[in-house]
Design a protein around this motif. Structure first.
Motif, PDB file in Angstrom:
ATOM      1  N   ARG A 369       0.841  -1.211   0.000  1.00 24.46           N
ATOM      2  CA  ARG A 369       0.000   0.000   0.000  1.00 24.46           C
ATOM      3  C   ARG A 369       0.868   1.250   0.000  1.00 24.46           C
ATOM      4  O   ARG A 369       0.569   2.221  -0.712  1.00 24.46           O
ATOM      5  CB  ARG A 369      -0.926   0.001   1.226  1.00 24.46           C
ATOM      6  CG  ARG A 369      -1.702   1.319   1.431  1.00 24.46           C
ATOM      7  CD  ARG A 369      -2.660   1.570   0.289  1.00 24.46           C
ATOM      8  NE  ARG A 369      -3.341   2.852   0.372  1.00 24.46           N
ATOM      9  CZ  ARG A 369      -2.992   3.946  -0.295  1.00 24.46           C
ATOM     10  NH1 ARG A 369      -1.928   3.930  -1.103  1.00 24.46           N
ATOM     11  NH2 ARG A 369      -3.693   5.061  -0.187  1.00 24.46           N
ATOM     12  N   HIS A 382      -4.990  12.889  -1.562  1.00 26.28           N
ATOM     13  CA  HIS A 382      -5.105  11.793  -0.613  1.00 26.28           C
ATOM     14  C   HIS A 382      -3.859  10.910  -0.629  1.00 26.28           C
ATOM     15  O   HIS A 382      -3.331  10.538   0.429  1.00 26.28           O
ATOM     16  CB  HIS A 382      -6.343  10.946  -0.932  1.00 26.28           C
ATOM     17  CG  HIS A 382      -6.479   9.743  -0.049  1.00 26.28           C
ATOM     18  ND1 HIS A 382      -6.948   9.808   1.245  1.00 26.28           N
ATOM     19  CD2 HIS A 382      -6.177   8.422  -0.263  1.00 26.28           C
ATOM     20  CE1 HIS A 382      -6.945   8.603   1.782  1.00 26.28           C
ATOM     21  NE2 HIS A 382      -6.486   7.747   0.885  1.00 26.28           N
ATOM     22  N   GLU A 383      -3.378  10.578  -1.828  1.00 26.07           N
ATOM     23  CA  GLU A 383      -2.208   9.708  -1.930  1.00 26.07           C
ATOM     24  C   GLU A 383      -0.952  10.406  -1.420  1.00 26.07           C
ATOM     25  O   GLU A 383      -0.076   9.763  -0.825  1.00 26.07           O
ATOM     26  CB  GLU A 383      -2.020   9.236  -3.368  1.00 26.07           C
ATOM     27  CG  GLU A 383      -3.147   8.350  -3.869  1.00 26.07           C
ATOM     28  CD  GLU A 383      -3.279   7.065  -3.063  1.00 26.07           C
ATOM     29  OE1 GLU A 383      -2.264   6.525  -2.607  1.00 26.07           O
ATOM     30  OE2 GLU A 383      -4.420   6.595  -2.898  1.00 26.07           O
ATOM     31  N   MET A 386      -1.137  10.070   2.278  1.00 25.41           N
ATOM     32  CA  MET A 386      -0.868   8.697   2.689  1.00 25.41           C
ATOM     33  C   MET A 386       0.614   8.352   2.579  1.00 25.41           C
ATOM     34  O   MET A 386       1.167   7.661   3.434  1.00 25.41           O
ATOM     35  CB  MET A 386      -1.703   7.729   1.851  1.00 25.41           C
ATOM     36  CG  MET A 386      -3.162   7.646   2.244  1.00 25.41           C
ATOM     37  SD  MET A 386      -3.415   7.043   3.943  1.00 25.41           S
ATOM     38  CE  MET A 386      -3.822   8.591   4.771  1.00 25.41           C
ATOM     39  N   GLU A 467      -9.167   6.653   4.247  1.00 27.34           N
ATOM     40  CA  GLU A 467      -8.443   5.413   3.984  1.00 27.34           C
ATOM     41  C   GLU A 467      -9.117   4.227   4.656  1.00 27.34           C
ATOM     42  O   GLU A 467      -9.152   3.115   4.113  1.00 27.34           O
ATOM     43  CB  GLU A 467      -6.995   5.547   4.478  1.00 27.34           C
ATOM     44  CG  GLU A 467      -6.107   4.357   4.198  1.00 27.34           C
ATOM     45  CD  GLU A 467      -5.708   4.220   2.730  1.00 27.34           C
ATOM     46  OE1 GLU A 467      -5.184   3.147   2.376  1.00 27.34           O
ATOM     47  OE2 GLU A 467      -5.914   5.185   1.950  1.00 27.34           O
ATOM     48  N   VAL A 509      -4.854   0.446   9.520  1.00 28.14           N
ATOM     49  CA  VAL A 509      -4.694   0.413   8.065  1.00 28.14           C
ATOM     50  C   VAL A 509      -4.489  -1.017   7.593  1.00 28.14           C
ATOM     51  O   VAL A 509      -5.039  -1.428   6.555  1.00 28.14           O
ATOM     52  CB  VAL A 509      -3.535   1.328   7.632  1.00 28.14           C
ATOM     53  CG1 VAL A 509      -3.255   1.186   6.135  1.00 28.14           C
ATOM     54  CG2 VAL A 509      -3.859   2.788   7.952  1.00 28.14           C
TER      55      VAL A 509
END
Length: 558
Positions: A369, A382-383, A386, A467, A509
């Motif tokens: 991930r 968002h990425e 993250m 997420e 997660v």
């Protein structure tokens, strides 16, 4: 009394011993990795990973791994005539392994081949598979991968070196960069007095004019950890007039002057707990020639960018080692008998192995991930969040779990796991390797502090909630944690609580990922044990309701 020959044969036959875990395809036998790739990189062609898995699982590669670790690198500071040489000699198996790593592009594919949109994920899976065969030679491979974005800070150097850094035909010679088919790079950041506190560095950089590669400097000082000293060049930190700065330091000078070799004096090689095939050294710079990369005073920012890449590799490497330890334990217990049954049929052993399988799959899911966030961080907010959040989280949690995982897997083999026997004891080598990934590029406290910096972004809590959203309602223990975490992220200011936050973000997660990529038996067992409290303080304490058969059959097909 002399025993009959037939009796001697019976008492001295070797039986009830497992065979080596060799000549297997490490990719096609790894269903959790395949499912993680299907989730994070749908449509990714898998043929090249299957080929890599077959090569890395071969007895030939295992022999190279054993020999490269048994015959450690040797430092030769001078030749027999008294000339200073500063070279490190390696066993031929080291070069065979390096050749394979570069041939598969583990040092460069995300920068040289981005057509699939999943270049970092594909390379991450390959890195894990290679780690199962031999992790320590991947140090220069990982550093070559990490320095590429930063090296673009000097356009002239990048123009000359980029083709070689993308090269896949390994060339071990100490030669001018333009004469080699492939190039590798290392790093030199930490010093005796500072360690992770690189701002305490004392190495001095004095301006020395300008040439085709830009601003040139002379470096005088030392590096306490200078890994892979036979790389072709290094990115190092030194104090320039404008502050701590990043420099490009080649081993061979570009114009062939001043004796061709740069004045990098290798003082000694580190005598390490593990990581034996890789040469880690202490060095001194005596007016060594270097070229500035980026602006003066920007060295810390640039090292953080490189550290992000290598921290990903630490999580990947530990996940790969976990998988190899689990596979060896499963393979052994399927063949070894005790108390009238195969070990894998014994209830206590089944619980231990299933628990290890859960941990391994969760580590794989989180690591892949994170790699996918690297692929997509420039395409969406968002990425990007993250990538920033999960880098310290994965580095902290996955690597922290590695050593205890390896110890439990070793125990599945008993005394046979503890014995190395000329380097053939792979489990012992895995155990010695595990602490490296936890310490290298920032130990646990450094990662916890980096997490605090990450959560200071205003959008981190909302991104974490997004997420976890796909798994909301799937398990009450995950729902409780998922509801609490965003509030804790927003309110987190206390350093002393940062490790707990890193642990809980990692577990949440991991659970959310397993909901999307793994069978319900795996997801349910993970949530009940890691999040719901139906678990003890050691592996092998899964609750009575866990489907051990499902976990074991998924972990490694019989």
């Amino acid at each position: 009394m002399n025993l009959p020959t037939a009796t001697l044969a019976r008492t001295h036959d070797v039986f009830n011993q497992s065979t080596p875990w060799a000549d297997v395809n490490l990719f096609t036998s790894n269903q959790p990795l395949q499912d993680a790739l299907r989730l994070q990189a749908p449509g990714l062609p898998l043929a090249s990973l299957a080929a890599l898995g077959a090569e890395m699982g071969s007895a030939e590669m295992q022999t190279h791994a054993r020999l490269a670790n048994t015959h450690k690198p040797q430092l030769r500071t001078h030749d027999r005539f008294g000339h200073r040489t500063d070279v490190v000699e390696f066993h031929p198996s080291y070069h065979a392994l390096m050749s394979a790593a570069l041939r598969h592009g583990l040092h460069a594919t995300p920068w040289s081949r981005q057509g699939t949109g999943h270049a970092h994920v594909e390379r991450a899976a390959g890195f894990m598979l290679f780690t199962e065969a031999e992790p320590s030679i991947l140090c220069p491979v990982s550093m070559s991968y990490a320095v590429t974005p930063a090296l673009r800070g000097n356009a002239a150097v990048w123009a000359d070196w980029s083709a070689g850094l993308m090269g896949t035909q390994y060339d071990p010679r100490l030669a001018l960069f333009s004469q080699k088919s492939a190039l590798t790079m290392g790093m030199g950041m930490t010093e005796k007095q500072g360690g992770s506190d690189v701002r305490a560095n004392t190495t001095q950089a004095v301006e020395d004019g300008e040439d085709a590669w830009g601003a040139r400097y002379r470096l005088t000082g030392h590096k306490w950890f200078f890994s892979a000293p036979m790389c072709d060049a290094f990115l190092v930190l030194a104090q320039a007039p404008g502050g701590l700065t990043c420099f490009f330091l080649p081993r061979v000078l570009p114009d062939g002057g001043e004796g061709a070799l740069n004045t990098i004096r290798i003082q000694r090689l580190k005598d390490k707990l593990g990581n034996h095939a890789n040469a880690s050294s202490e060095v001194e710079f005596i007016d060594a020639m270097a070229w500035r990369v980026g602006d003066e005073g920007r060295g810390v920012a640039q090292i953080l960018e490189m550290g992000t890449m290598t921290r990903l590799d630490c999580a990947l490497g530990t996940s790969g080692l976990m998988r190899q330890a689990l596979s060896i334990a499963l393979h052994h217990t399927r063949q070894r008998s005790a108390f009238g049954k195969k070990l894998i049929e014994q209830p206590l052993m089944r619980n231990v192995l299933a628990d290890l399988a859960l941990e391994s799959e969760a580590a794989t899911a989180l690591s892949i991930r994170l790699a996918s966030a690297f692929d997509r961080k420039d395409k969406g907010e968002h990425e990007a969040v993250m990538a920033r959040l999960l880098t310290p989280v994965a580095k902290f949690w996955v690597c922290k779990r590695g050593s205890v995982f390896a110890q439990e897997a070793m125990e599945c083999l008993g005394g046979n796991g503890y014995v190395e026997e000329g380097g053939e004891g792979v489990m012992a080598r895995i155990y010695r390797e595990m602490p490296l990934n936890s310490i290298w590029e920032g130990a646990g406290n450094i990662m916890a502090l980096d997490l605090l910096r990450a959560v200071r972004r205003a959008d981190t809590a909302a991104a974490l909630a997004d997420e976890l959203a796909p798994a909301r309602g799937a398990h009450p223990a995950l729902d409780r944690l998922a509801s609490a975490l965003p509030l804790r992220v927003d309110a987190m200011t206390t350093e002393a609580e940062a490790r707990r936050l890193a642990q809980d973000v990692a577990l949440a997660v991991q659970a959310a990922l397993l909901y999307r990529s793994a069978p319900s038996a795996v997801f349910g067992a993970f949530c009940s044990s890691r999040l719901g409290g139906d678990w003890g303080y050691s592996f092998g304490t899964l609750g009575a309701g866990v489907d051990l058969d499902a976990l074991l059959s998924r972990a490694l097909p019989a």
